[in-house]
Design a protein around this motif. Structure first.
Motif, PDB file in Angstrom:
ATOM      1  N   THR A 274       0.840  -1.205   0.000  1.00 37.04           N
ATOM      2  CA  THR A 274       0.000   0.000   0.000  1.00 37.04           C
ATOM      3  C   THR A 274       0.868   1.247   0.000  1.00 37.04           C
ATOM      4  OG1 THR A 274      -1.600  -1.231   1.351  1.00 37.04           O
ATOM      5  CG2 THR A 274      -1.937   1.140   1.158  1.00 37.04           C
ATOM      6  N   GLU A 275       1.864   1.239   0.866  1.00 43.42           N
ATOM      7  CA  GLU A 275       2.791   2.363   0.971  1.00 43.42           C
ATOM      8  C   GLU A 275       3.554   2.578  -0.326  1.00 43.42           C
ATOM      9  OE1 GLU A 275       5.549   3.707   4.663  1.00 43.42           O
ATOM     10  OE2 GLU A 275       6.070   1.779   3.754  1.00 43.42           O
ATOM     11  N   LEU A 276       3.969   1.470  -0.946  1.00 44.51           N
ATOM     12  CA  LEU A 276       4.725   1.565  -2.200  1.00 44.51           C
ATOM     13  C   LEU A 276       3.904   2.208  -3.317  1.00 44.51           C
ATOM     14  CD1 LEU A 276       6.656  -1.836  -2.409  1.00 44.51           C
ATOM     15  CD2 LEU A 276       7.666   0.451  -2.531  1.00 44.51           C
ATOM     16  N   ILE A 277       2.600   1.932  -3.345  1.00 43.86           N
ATOM     17  CA  ILE A 277       1.754   2.523  -4.399  1.00 43.86           C
ATOM     18  C   ILE A 277       1.848   4.038  -4.354  1.00 43.86           C
ATOM     19  CG2 ILE A 277      -0.631   2.842  -5.175  1.00 43.86           C
ATOM     20  CD1 ILE A 277      -1.174  -0.048  -4.183  1.00 43.86           C
ATOM     21  N   ALA A 278       1.743   4.601  -3.147  1.00 47.49           N
ATOM     22  CA  ALA A 278       1.850   6.060  -3.008  1.00 47.49           C
ATOM     23  C   ALA A 278       3.263   6.533  -3.309  1.00 47.49           C
ATOM     24  CB  ALA A 278       1.443   6.473  -1.601  1.00 47.49           C
ATOM     25  N   PRO A 288      10.395  14.639  -8.927  1.00 47.83           N
ATOM     26  CA  PRO A 288      10.040  13.516  -8.047  1.00 47.83           C
ATOM     27  C   PRO A 288       9.797  13.975  -6.614  1.00 47.83           C
ATOM     28  CG  PRO A 288      11.958  12.986  -9.400  1.00 47.83           C
ATOM     29  CD  PRO A 288      11.712  14.447  -9.565  1.00 47.83           C
ATOM     30  N   VAL A 289       8.845  13.352  -5.956  1.00 47.36           N
ATOM     31  CA  VAL A 289       8.523  13.669  -4.561  1.00 47.36           C
ATOM     32  C   VAL A 289       8.857  12.455  -3.700  1.00 47.36           C
ATOM     33  CG1 VAL A 289       6.716  14.312  -2.926  1.00 47.36           C
ATOM     34  CG2 VAL A 289       6.687  15.247  -5.251  1.00 47.36           C
ATOM     35  N   ASN A 290       9.778  12.637  -2.778  1.00 47.59           N
ATOM     36  CA  ASN A 290      10.228  11.575  -1.878  1.00 47.59           C
ATOM     37  C   ASN A 290       9.540  11.766  -0.531  1.00 47.59           C
ATOM     38  OD1 ASN A 290      11.563   9.793  -0.209  1.00 47.59           O
ATOM     39  ND2 ASN A 290      13.601  10.658  -0.523  1.00 47.59           N
ATOM     40  N   THR A 291       8.684  10.813  -0.144  1.00 51.07           N
ATOM     41  CA  THR A 291       7.927  10.966   1.107  1.00 51.07           C
ATOM     42  C   THR A 291       8.821  10.984   2.345  1.00 51.07           C
ATOM     43  OG1 THR A 291       7.585   8.563   1.246  1.00 51.07           O
ATOM     44  CG2 THR A 291       5.863   9.881   0.163  1.00 51.07           C
ATOM     45  N   GLY A 292      10.059  10.530   2.205  1.00 46.54           N
ATOM     46  CA  GLY A 292      10.988  10.557   3.333  1.00 46.54           C
ATOM     47  C   GLY A 292      11.708  11.877   3.471  1.00 46.54           C
ATOM     48  N   ASP A 293      11.586  12.742   2.461  1.00 46.91           N
ATOM     49  CA  ASP A 293      12.260  14.050   2.505  1.00 46.91           C
ATOM     50  C   ASP A 293      11.596  14.970   1.462  1.00 46.91           C
ATOM     51  OD1 ASP A 293      13.939  16.152   2.933  1.00 46.91           O
ATOM     52  OD2 ASP A 293      15.739  15.187   2.125  1.00 46.91           O
ATOM     53  N   ILE A 294      10.430  15.527   1.828  1.00 39.61           N
ATOM     54  CA  ILE A 294       9.661  16.353   0.902  1.00 39.61           C
ATOM     55  C   ILE A 294      10.377  17.679   0.629  1.00 39.61           C
ATOM     56  CG2 ILE A 294       7.467  17.582   0.545  1.00 39.61           C
ATOM     57  CD1 ILE A 294       7.032  14.620   0.530  1.00 39.61           C
ATOM     58  N   ILE A 295      10.556  17.976  -0.635  1.00 37.79           N
ATOM     59  CA  ILE A 295      11.087  19.279  -1.055  1.00 37.79           C
ATOM     60  C   ILE A 295       9.899  20.097  -1.582  1.00 37.79           C
ATOM     61  CG2 ILE A 295      12.720  20.511  -2.518  1.00 37.79           C
ATOM     62  CD1 ILE A 295      14.007  18.610  -0.454  1.00 37.79           C
ATOM     63  N   ILE A 296       9.513  21.141  -0.862  1.00 40.37           N
ATOM     64  CA  ILE A 296       8.366  21.954  -1.256  1.00 40.37           C
ATOM     65  C   ILE A 296       8.672  22.681  -2.555  1.00 40.37           C
ATOM     66  CG2 ILE A 296       6.900  23.908  -0.600  1.00 40.37           C
ATOM     67  CD1 ILE A 296       7.323  23.083   2.337  1.00 40.37           C
ATOM     68  N   GLN A 297       7.714  22.641  -3.489  1.00 39.45           N
ATOM     69  CA  GLN A 297       7.877  23.288  -4.795  1.00 39.45           C
ATOM     70  C   GLN A 297       7.071  24.594  -4.838  1.00 39.45           C
ATOM     71  OE1 GLN A 297      10.031  21.902  -7.041  1.00 39.45           O
ATOM     72  NE2 GLN A 297      10.394  20.362  -5.424  1.00 39.45           N
ATOM     73  N   ILE A 318      10.781  17.093   6.091  1.00 38.86           N
ATOM     74  CA  ILE A 318       9.332  16.885   6.044  1.00 38.86           C
ATOM     75  C   ILE A 318       9.111  15.444   5.599  1.00 38.86           C
ATOM     76  CG2 ILE A 318       7.152  17.603   5.005  1.00 38.86           C
ATOM     77  CD1 ILE A 318       8.517  20.307   4.392  1.00 38.86           C
ATOM     78  N   GLN A 319       8.512  14.644   6.472  1.00 38.87           N
ATOM     79  CA  GLN A 319       8.284  13.232   6.180  1.00 38.87           C
ATOM     80  C   GLN A 319       6.805  12.904   6.359  1.00 38.87           C
ATOM     81  OE1 GLN A 319      11.195  11.807   9.087  1.00 38.87           O
ATOM     82  NE2 GLN A 319      12.535  11.160   7.401  1.00 38.87           N
ATOM     83  N   LEU A 320       6.259  12.109   5.443  1.00 36.32           N
ATOM     84  CA  LEU A 320       4.836  11.805   5.463  1.00 36.32           C
ATOM     85  C   LEU A 320       4.576  10.321   5.686  1.00 36.32           C
ATOM     86  CD1 LEU A 320       3.508  13.943   2.455  1.00 36.32           C
ATOM     87  CD2 LEU A 320       3.722  14.590   4.862  1.00 36.32           C
ATOM     88  N   GLY A 321       3.514  10.032   6.441  1.00 35.15           N
ATOM     89  CA  GLY A 321       3.068   8.673   6.625  1.00 35.15           C
ATOM     90  C   GLY A 321       2.249   8.208   5.439  1.00 35.15           C
ATOM     91  N   LEU A 328      -1.316  13.822  -0.372  1.00 34.83           N
ATOM     92  CA  LEU A 328      -0.449  14.699  -1.151  1.00 34.83           C
ATOM     93  C   LEU A 328      -0.528  14.352  -2.638  1.00 34.83           C
ATOM     94  CD1 LEU A 328       1.698  16.896  -1.411  1.00 34.83           C
ATOM     95  CD2 LEU A 328       3.443  15.151  -0.895  1.00 34.83           C
ATOM     96  N   TRP A 329      -0.502  13.056  -2.935  1.00 36.44           N
ATOM     97  CA  TRP A 329      -0.609  12.626  -4.337  1.00 36.44           C
ATOM     98  C   TRP A 329      -1.927  13.100  -4.944  1.00 36.44           C
ATOM     99  CZ3 TRP A 329      -1.612   6.842  -5.865  1.00 36.44           C
ATOM    100  CH2 TRP A 329      -1.646   6.723  -7.267  1.00 36.44           C
TER     101      TRP A 329
END
Length: 409
Positions: A274-278, A288-297, A318-321, A328-329
């Motif tokens: 499930t996590e991988l799908i997101a 690219p958006v990395n959920t372990g280190d979000i770079i705000i655009q 910034i890290q997301l569950g 976010l997606w």
């Protein structure tokens, strides 16, 4: 190391006397019926044997299953110390006693012998022509072990299969059998590595068997390519696309755990899928958006930027569950937004059951029904996403690994 002779008694004493003289055992266990135990004294006298011996009287001497158990129990009771060499002579006794002793010897890995000689009929050999000889049981053991390997292979228990293969190290094999067993061990090792997500090592181990495993290796290559592309896109490279091969692989892995009755393990894999799908879909965005280190655009809505900024941790990241990643997606991909709205609560229900499980944060084991519900929900959710993206390769349960080793050799 001491040597025990275990022999069935009945009929002529001469064959057993011959075996005693040849084997020169340190101890003897005579397997007798009520009537044949009287022959033991004659056998001892005729062989000149002067060491220790014991007698076990079998009651079910004509019932092979019970006779087999009685013999094993007699050996366990009388041969307790150390790890002696055990030689089983099945020449004497009733046919049932002989067959049961031979079966016990093969089952336990004892050495096997019988007495033969010149015959004028099928009843007995001529006195004075008897000679005791060892019996090779390697092919019987090989057949038995291969059947056991097939049984565990059907359960995807590759560790158990490999342990059985290792038990065949001392079995005498033909060159062709040795070649086949070497291939079996290599394939099992590769599959076990793959099962434990060690994809690069699995690829290397399975490379020598690429021809036999063409379809398998193709799938594994796709998974490994996804892992490489994930690393590339995390590094900012936008010319690589991540497929769903890794997601599919984790889902199939979950199914294999479920088939073994390990529903908690299986559910942990569903959660990761499930996590991988997101994660995969966010990494496929540009940039690219990395959920372990979000770079705000700067191109993102101001309200979204502020909300994410408020999530920055003391380490400056910034890290997301899982569910936050899906939200976010949905905000960044208008095609996914309606799918997210339709499936959010269904996913939350499954994740709540997972969170309450013992391997997550709770104290309750996952039931088969809970696992099945989560799997069906996730499969349908993924299909909805793949159809909206017009994906050619959708998740296909029929690509599950085979449950017969013969399908790979």
């Amino acid at each position: 190391m001491s040597k025990w002779l275990v022999c069935t008694v009945g009929g002529s004493e001469a064959p057993i006397i011959e075996t005693i003289k040849k084997e020169k055992p340190d101890n003897i266990l005579f397997i007798c019926s009520d009537s044949s135990q009287t022959q033991v004294e004659k056998i001892i006298a005729g062989s000149g044997y002067s060491k220790k011996f014991k007698i076990a009287v079998i009651q079910a001497y004509d019932l092979i299953d019970q006779c087999f158990i009685e013999i094993l129990e007699a050996v366990d009771k009388n041969i307790r110390r150390g790890k002696p060499t055990i030689v089983a002579d099945y020449t004497g006794g009733t046919k049932t006693m002989s067959a049961a002793l031979a079966m016990a010897a093969v089952e336990k890995g004892w050495e096997l012998c019988f007495v033969t000689g010149a015959r004028t009929d099928l009843i007995k050999v001529q006195d004075g022509t008897q000679h005791s000889q060892r019996v090779r049981t390697d092919q019987i053991l090989l057949y038995s072990y291969l059947n056991e390997i097939d049984r565990y292979f059907a359960k995807y228990d590759y560790q158990a299969c490999l342990a059985l293969v290792d038990n065949l190290r001392e079995v005498a094999l033909t060159p062709d059998q040795l070649k086949r067993l070497t291939a079996i061990k290599g394939i099992l090792t590769g599959l076990d590595l793959w099962e434990r997500f060690q994809y690069e090592a699995a690829l290397q181990k399975l490379e020598p068997f690429a021809r036999q495993l063409r379809a398998f290796k193709s799938e594994l290559s796709k998974v490994y390519r996804d892992l490489e592309n994930i690393a590339r896109r995390m590094g900012g490279a936008v010319n690589y696309r991540i497929s769903y091969a890794l997601v599919h692989d984790v889902l199939l892995n979950a199914q294999r755990r479920a088939l073994a009755g390990r529903y908690d393990d299986a559910t942990s894999r569903l959660y990761r899928a499930t996590e991988l799908i997101a994660q995969v879909n966010l990494l496929n965005l540009n940039p690219p958006v990395n959920t372990g280190d979000i770079i705000i655009q700067d191109s993102w809505p101001a309200e979204l930027q502020q909300r994410l900024e408020n999530r920055r941790n003391p380490r400056g990241k910034i890290q997301l569950g899982l569910m936050e990643a899906f939200e976010l997606w949905a905000q960044l991909d208008r095609n996914f937004a309606p799918i997210h709205d339709d499936w959010k609560n269904k996913l939350l229900e499954c994740i709540k059951a997972r969170n309450n499980s013992f391997l997550a944060h709770g104290y309750e084991p996952i039931t088969r029904e809970q696992y099945d519900h989560y799997f069906r929900t996730l499969k349908d959710f993924l299909l909805a996403i793949q159809e909206s993206q017009q994906q050619v390769e959708k998740f296909d349960e029929s690509k599950q690994w085979p449950q017969k080793l013969t399908e790979l050799l």
